[in-house]
Design a protein around this motif. Structure first.
Motif, PDB file in Angstrom:
ATOM      1  N   GLU A  87       7.375   9.755  -5.959  1.00  0.00           N
ATOM      2  CA  GLU A  87       7.265   8.303  -5.777  1.00  0.00           C
ATOM      3  C   GLU A  87       7.027   7.952  -4.311  1.00  0.00           C
ATOM      4  N   MET A  88       7.675   8.656  -3.392  1.00  0.00           N
ATOM      5  CA  MET A  88       7.431   8.416  -1.967  1.00  0.00           C
ATOM      6  C   MET A  88       5.984   8.735  -1.608  1.00  0.00           C
ATOM      7  N   SER A  89       5.431   9.787  -2.205  1.00  0.00           N
ATOM      8  CA  SER A  89       4.031  10.145  -1.959  1.00  0.00           C
ATOM      9  C   SER A  89       3.107   9.032  -2.439  1.00  0.00           C
ATOM     10  N   ARG A  90       3.372   8.520  -3.652  1.00  0.00           N
ATOM     11  CA  ARG A  90       2.554   7.421  -4.181  1.00  0.00           C
ATOM     12  C   ARG A  90       2.640   6.199  -3.285  1.00  0.00           C
ATOM     13  N   ARG A  91       3.842   5.862  -2.837  1.00  0.00           N
ATOM     14  CA  ARG A  91       4.019   4.672  -2.001  1.00  0.00           C
ATOM     15  C   ARG A  91       3.358   4.834  -0.640  1.00  0.00           C
ATOM     16  N   THR A  92       3.402   6.061  -0.107  1.00  0.00           N
ATOM     17  CA  THR A  92       2.735   6.317   1.175  1.00  0.00           C
ATOM     18  C   THR A  92       1.231   6.096   1.053  1.00  0.00           C
ATOM     19  N   LEU A  93       0.625   6.641  -0.007  1.00  0.00           N
ATOM     20  CA  LEU A  93      -0.814   6.456  -0.225  1.00  0.00           C
ATOM     21  C   LEU A  93      -1.130   4.986  -0.473  1.00  0.00           C
ATOM     22  N   SER A  94      -0.264   4.298  -1.195  1.00  0.00           N
ATOM     23  CA  SER A  94      -0.461   2.877  -1.465  1.00  0.00           C
ATOM     24  C   SER A  94      -0.461   2.073  -0.169  1.00  0.00           C
ATOM     25  N   GLU A  95       0.466   2.379   0.747  1.00  0.00           N
ATOM     26  CA  GLU A  95       0.525   1.692   2.035  1.00  0.00           C
ATOM     27  C   GLU A  95      -0.741   1.941   2.845  1.00  0.00           C
ATOM     28  N   GLN A  96      -1.238   3.156   2.796  1.00  0.00           N
ATOM     29  CA  GLN A  96      -2.462   3.480   3.536  1.00  0.00           C
ATOM     30  C   GLN A  96      -3.660   2.702   2.979  1.00  0.00           C
ATOM     31  N   LEU A  97      -3.683   2.517   1.656  1.00  0.00           N
ATOM     32  CA  LEU A  97      -4.770   1.743   1.053  1.00  0.00           C
ATOM     33  C   LEU A  97      -4.672   0.266   1.428  1.00  0.00           C
ATOM     34  N   GLU A  98      -3.464  -0.237   1.623  1.00  0.00           N
ATOM     35  CA  GLU A  98      -3.291  -1.635   1.995  1.00  0.00           C
ATOM     36  C   GLU A  98      -3.875  -1.929   3.372  1.00  0.00           C
ATOM     37  N   PHE A  99      -3.774  -0.965   4.266  1.00  0.00           N
ATOM     38  CA  PHE A  99      -4.191  -1.207   5.648  1.00  0.00           C
ATOM     39  C   PHE A  99      -5.556  -0.604   5.979  1.00  0.00           C
ATOM     40  N   GLY A 100      -6.141   0.116   5.036  1.00  0.00           N
ATOM     41  CA  GLY A 100      -7.444   0.717   5.287  1.00  0.00           C
ATOM     42  C   GLY A 100      -8.518   0.130   4.392  1.00  0.00           C
ATOM     43  N   HIS A 101      -9.762   0.376   4.728  1.00  0.00           N
ATOM     44  CA  HIS A 101     -10.915  -0.056   3.947  1.00  0.00           C
ATOM     45  C   HIS A 101     -11.150   0.992   2.866  1.00  0.00           C
ATOM     46  N   VAL A 102     -10.916   0.625   1.599  1.00  0.00           N
ATOM     47  CA  VAL A 102     -10.915   1.639   0.544  1.00  0.00           C
ATOM     48  C   VAL A 102     -12.253   2.346   0.394  1.00  0.00           C
ATOM     49  N   MET A 103     -13.358   1.668   0.686  1.00  0.00           N
ATOM     50  CA  MET A 103     -14.662   2.295   0.530  1.00  0.00           C
ATOM     51  C   MET A 103     -14.939   3.315   1.625  1.00  0.00           C
ATOM     52  N   ASN A 104     -14.151   3.262   2.702  1.00  0.00           N
ATOM     53  CA  ASN A 104     -14.289   4.246   3.776  1.00  0.00           C
ATOM     54  C   ASN A 104     -13.355   5.437   3.590  1.00  0.00           C
ATOM     55  N   THR A 105     -12.489   5.349   2.587  1.00  0.00           N
ATOM     56  CA  THR A 105     -11.522   6.426   2.354  1.00  0.00           C
ATOM     57  C   THR A 105     -11.526   6.823   0.875  1.00  0.00           C
ATOM     58  N   PRO A 106     -12.661   7.306   0.358  1.00  0.00           N
ATOM     59  CA  PRO A 106     -12.735   7.627  -1.073  1.00  0.00           C
ATOM     60  C   PRO A 106     -11.751   8.711  -1.509  1.00  0.00           C
ATOM     61  N   GLN A 107     -11.470   9.679  -0.629  1.00  0.00           N
ATOM     62  CA  GLN A 107     -10.529  10.738  -1.004  1.00  0.00           C
ATOM     63  C   GLN A 107      -9.118  10.195  -1.121  1.00  0.00           C
TER      64      GLN A 107
END
Length: 224
Positions: A87-107
């Motif tokens: 769950e911490m891993s999922r939340r970490t990735l979720s936070e990164q998606l909130e602050f990043g441009h999703v189309m620039n981070t497809p992986q």
């Protein structure tokens, strides 16, 4: 011989601190998580036995509480710790998606969806709602189905897009069978949702299908 009797450079924890986690095997990483083994068996041996039994880290992580705790050397405390790590891993990735441009981070999107959906036993249809700059606003598990399908209602998807005031959206669902190949029904549903969302000026950026060992992108396969 216990791990403390091993040469320092061979101990998993010391190897991680010296060379980084990426340089450890699945067995060594799992041994660090387990911390201790059982009588007559080191943490590394227990980790190796667990991986041999379940076949992979992915299968181990997706095991339910009863199945995992039935394995000698793993109890409810270890199961709880494992779920907390996931769950911490999922939340970490979720936070990164909130602050990043999703189309620039497809992986990053793939990793998030893989953690969220790959090991589900039933089909789940979810959406990532995005603002005008393609930053994540929210993720919703919109529909849950059977082993083989989930019923998706375009009207409800439109309502959630309006609720989140989304400018764009990414869809994803899993195939519990393991194959990420899109069916004709998947293609038709995507087209139907795209047409419905066009009416409220919400752009569908992609639709991912999450299998056991693959995350397929409709956009990359020119299916949008």
């Amino acid at each position: 011989m216990t791990i403390t009797d091993w040469p320092v450079y061979e101990r998993p924890r010391e190897k991680l601190l010296r060379f980084g986690a990426r340089n450890l095997s699945d067995t060594e990483l799992l041994a660090i998580f387990l911390r201790t083994g059982t009588t007559g068996k080191s943490a590394v041996e227990l980790a190796r036995n667990l991986l041999n039994h379940f076949g992979s880290l992915s299968n181990l992580f997706s095991a339910d509480k009863t199945t995992l705790c039935d394995f000698h050397g793993v109890g409810t405390a270890k199961y709880a710790q494992l779920q907390a790590i996931l769950e911490m891993s999922r939340r970490t990735l979720s936070e990164q998606l909130e602050f990043g441009h999703v189309m620039n981070t497809p992986q990053l999107v793939r990793d998030f969806l893989n953690l969220s959906l790959a090991n589900k036993q039933h089909e789940i249809f979810m959406a990532i709602f995005l603002d005008a700059k393609h930053h994540m606003i929210a993720t919703d598990e919109l529909f849950t189905g059977t082993l083989t399908q989930a019923s998706v209602y375009p009207r409800e998807v439109v309502k959630r897009a309006l609720y989140h005031n989304a400018a764009a959206i990414i869809f994803a669902h899993n195939h519990p069978s393991g194959s990420a190949e899109p069916s004709q029904a998947d293609k038709l549903l995507t087209l139907t949702l795209k047409k419905a969302l066009d009416l409220i000026d919400v752009k569908v950026l992609d639709h991912f299908i999450v299998g056991k060992n693959e995350v397929l992108s409709f956009a990359e396969h020119h299916l949008l």
